[in-house]
Design an enzyme around this catalytic site. Structure first.
Site, PDB file in Angstrom:
ATOM      1  N   CYS A   1     -11.060  23.883   4.950  1.00 53.76           N
ATOM      2  CA  CYS A   1      -9.829  23.192   5.351  1.00 53.76           C
ATOM      3  C   CYS A   1      -9.977  21.684   5.134  1.00 53.76           C
ATOM      4  O   CYS A   1     -10.772  21.034   5.806  1.00 53.76           O
ATOM      5  CB  CYS A   1      -9.529  23.511   6.818  1.00 53.76           C
ATOM      6  SG  CYS A   1      -8.219  22.521   7.550  1.00 53.76           S
TER       7      CYS A   1
ATOM      8  N   CYS B   1      -9.140  19.588   8.220  1.00 56.11           N
ATOM      9  CA  CYS B   1     -10.217  19.686   9.215  1.00 56.11           C
ATOM     10  C   CYS B   1     -11.347  18.720   8.864  1.00 56.11           C
ATOM     11  O   CYS B   1     -11.864  18.022   9.737  1.00 56.11           O
ATOM     12  CB  CYS B   1     -10.777  21.107   9.269  1.00 56.11           C
ATOM     13  SG  CYS B   1      -9.573  22.359   9.722  1.00 56.11           S
TER      14      CYS B   1
END
Length: 112
Positions: free
Chosen positions: A41, A44
């Site tokens: 991600c 993230c």
């Protein structure tokens, strides 16, 4: 890969460890936040260094990180990464989806 200072963040490497973290949160009654993310991600990865830095600014909070791919059983309910869960007195009281260092700072301030 550059070395990142993880501050005061404990990581959950596996479902068993994440269950131990949940138990710690329930029994300690210390305000806590769990950051659910994933290695693939991009968002993230962008917010993680800020999360580590913020862990130093809010010493009354316990900080945890769980990679959803490493904890598949205990993170089945996570539908979006990053997701932040906030706990007070052993109970989840709030959640935040997505990144944004300022949003995260404000939410941490609210719960510390």
């Amino acid at each position: 890969m550059e070395e990142v200072d993880s501050g005061r963040v404990a990581s959950a490497a596996g479902d068993e460890k994440l269950n131990q973290i949940f138990n710690t949160i329930r029994t300690s009654k210390t305000p806590a936040v769990i950051n659910y993310g994933a290695s693939w991600c991009r968002v993230c990865s962008q917010v993680l260094p800020a999360y580590f830095q913020l862990s130093k600014k809010f010493p009354k909070l316990s900080f945890f990180y769980a990679d959803i791919d490493e904890c598949p059983e205990t993170t089945q309910h996570i539908r979006y990464t990053p997701t932040f869960h906030f706990y007070r007195d052993g109970e989840r009281v709030d959640e935040m989806f997505g990144a944004g260092e300022e949003r995260l700072h404000d939410r941490l301030w609210l719960h510390s």
